[in-house]
Write an enzyme that holds these catalytic residues in place. Sequence first.
Site, PDB file in Angstrom:
ATOM      1  N   GLU A  21     -69.162   3.650  10.456  1.00 43.38           N
ATOM      2  CA  GLU A  21     -68.241   2.092   9.675  1.00 43.38           C
ATOM      3  C   GLU A  21     -67.320   1.685  10.371  1.00 43.38           C
ATOM      4  O   GLU A  21     -67.175   1.955  10.823  1.00 43.38           O
ATOM      5  CB  GLU A  21     -68.815   2.745   8.260  1.00 43.38           C
ATOM      6  CG  GLU A  21     -67.300   3.967   8.289  1.00 43.38           C
ATOM      7  CD  GLU A  21     -66.530   3.903   7.092  1.00 43.38           C
ATOM      8  OE1 GLU A  21     -65.474   3.046   6.942  1.00 43.38           O
ATOM      9  OE2 GLU A  21     -65.867   5.104   6.507  1.00 43.38           O
ATOM     10  N   LYS A 155     -62.208  13.790   0.413  1.00 41.12           N
ATOM     11  CA  LYS A 155     -60.747  13.384   0.336  1.00 41.12           C
ATOM     12  C   LYS A 155     -60.016  14.158  -1.041  1.00 41.12           C
ATOM     13  O   LYS A 155     -60.247  13.302  -1.965  1.00 41.12           O
ATOM     14  CB  LYS A 155     -59.632  12.513   1.101  1.00 41.12           C
ATOM     15  CG  LYS A 155     -58.835  12.111   1.643  1.00 41.12           C
ATOM     16  CD  LYS A 155     -58.110  11.309   2.024  1.00 41.12           C
ATOM     17  CE  LYS A 155     -58.741  11.334   3.196  1.00 41.12           C
ATOM     18  NZ  LYS A 155     -59.254   9.940   3.486  1.00 41.12           N
TER      19      LYS A 155
HETATM   20  N1  PSU Z   1     -61.934   7.769   2.748  1.00 35.66           N
HETATM   21  C1  PSU Z   1     -61.346   7.847   3.684  1.00 35.66           C
HETATM   22  N2  PSU Z   1     -61.239   7.527   4.866  1.00 35.66           N
HETATM   23  C2  PSU Z   1     -61.805   5.985   4.666  1.00 35.66           C
HETATM   24  C3  PSU Z   1     -62.705   5.566   3.346  1.00 35.66           C
HETATM   25  C4  PSU Z   1     -62.655   6.789   2.370  1.00 35.66           C
HETATM   26  O1  PSU Z   1     -61.106   9.240   3.863  1.00 35.66           O
HETATM   27  O2  PSU Z   1     -61.548   4.951   5.709  1.00 35.66           O
HETATM   28  C5  PSU Z   1     -62.830   4.309   3.401  1.00 35.66           C
HETATM   29  C6  PSU Z   1     -65.202   4.260   3.526  1.00 35.66           C
HETATM   30  O3  PSU Z   1     -65.065   3.309   4.088  1.00 35.66           O
HETATM   31  C7  PSU Z   1     -65.342   4.555   2.008  1.00 35.66           C
HETATM   32  C8  PSU Z   1     -63.986   3.898   1.345  1.00 35.66           C
HETATM   33  O4  PSU Z   1     -66.517   3.926   2.439  1.00 35.66           O
HETATM   34  O5  PSU Z   1     -62.730   4.221   1.678  1.00 35.66           O
HETATM   35  C9  PSU Z   1     -64.074   3.725  -0.262  1.00 35.66           C
HETATM   36  O6  PSU Z   1     -63.166   2.711  -0.877  1.00 35.66           O
HETATM   37  P1  PSU Z   1     -63.221   2.539  -2.493  1.00 35.66           P
HETATM   38  O7  PSU Z   1     -62.449   4.020  -2.746  1.00 35.66           O
HETATM   39  O8  PSU Z   1     -62.622   1.442  -2.358  1.00 35.66           O
HETATM   40  O9  PSU Z   1     -64.790   2.355  -3.299  1.00 35.66           O
END
Ligand code: PSU
Length: 301
Positions: A21, A155
């Site tokens: 990604e 996380k």
């Molecule tokens: N969690 C992490 N590092 C990240 C992300 C999530 O530890 O970089 C990023 C990933 O691309 C994940 C996105 O798909 O954040 C999720 O964002 P949201 O919670 O806005 O859906």
Amino acid sequence: MRIHPQVQRALEEGRAVVALESTIISHGMPHPRNVETALAVEEEIRARGALPATIGILEGEPVVGLTPDEIAGFGRREGVVKVSRRDLPVVMARRLWGSTTVAATMILAERAGIEVFVTGGIGGVHREAARTFDISADLQELARTNVTVVCAGVKSVLDLPATLECLETLGVPVIGYGSDELAAFYTATSHLPLQVRVDQVAELAGIVLAKREFGLEGGLLVSNPIPPEHSLDEATISRAIEEALLELESHRLQGKAVTPFLLERVRRATGGRSLEANIALILNNARLGAELALEIARRNA
Ligand code: PSU
Ligand code: MN
């Protein structure tokens, strides 16, 4: 959609390809460590004999298999839009630069015919979700799109038990690799038991193939714990996260700005140690993802 010719050829020949990604590059790590890490992750995959395909959106065009130059440009660029499923058509029509989240990367990987995708951590159910409704679109994508996602768990800025419940409801298999517990990103354990533990890549590949052969829609989540030597101290990281969450409240942030904000605050609060852990765990995931893609390719042959 543009697929790198090398990636296209590898897919046609049934060779192992691993999707990566780009939100982690644009929103997950500071420059220049983001670019260094993205390139190191690709190298780790190549070194094992698989082909990496980093996915992003350049001037509205979804690209599967960014070149190293494109990755470097991407990581330097300001104003890259974080793109999840709902953002895809807008960013394409407006010819914007976009980084793909787990959800958007899964969509593009599936379109290209890539079955294995390596990331750091997925999005999930946020704490306070009962009030804010903040549940990452990653979870719904895992329910519908046929890609295996290798991550280091979830996380603990998120509500881990609620995330696991949500994945269960959505019908997503969650597999602990070499562990009986959901991995918690910076630490190997969350104290939340998983139903399935797998210790061999061959068995993991068997599960992916069983799902495919049965025509069962949706993804698979592999929780691969951070190696112990890189794991952060549990008390340190939970303190950093609590502080970041308190700060979040005073900033009145919402929607897709929440996760990048929390990541940056945790990095500062740990004096950068969270970033080092983040890099170590994604390299570790790259190794497992490459092995899995190679095993699947062997069985397909
Ligand atoms: N969690 C992490 N590092 C990240 C992300 C999530 O530890 O970089 C990023 C990933 O691309 C994940 C996105 O798909 O954040 C999720 O964002 P949201 O919670 O806005 O859906
Ligand atoms: Mn969200």
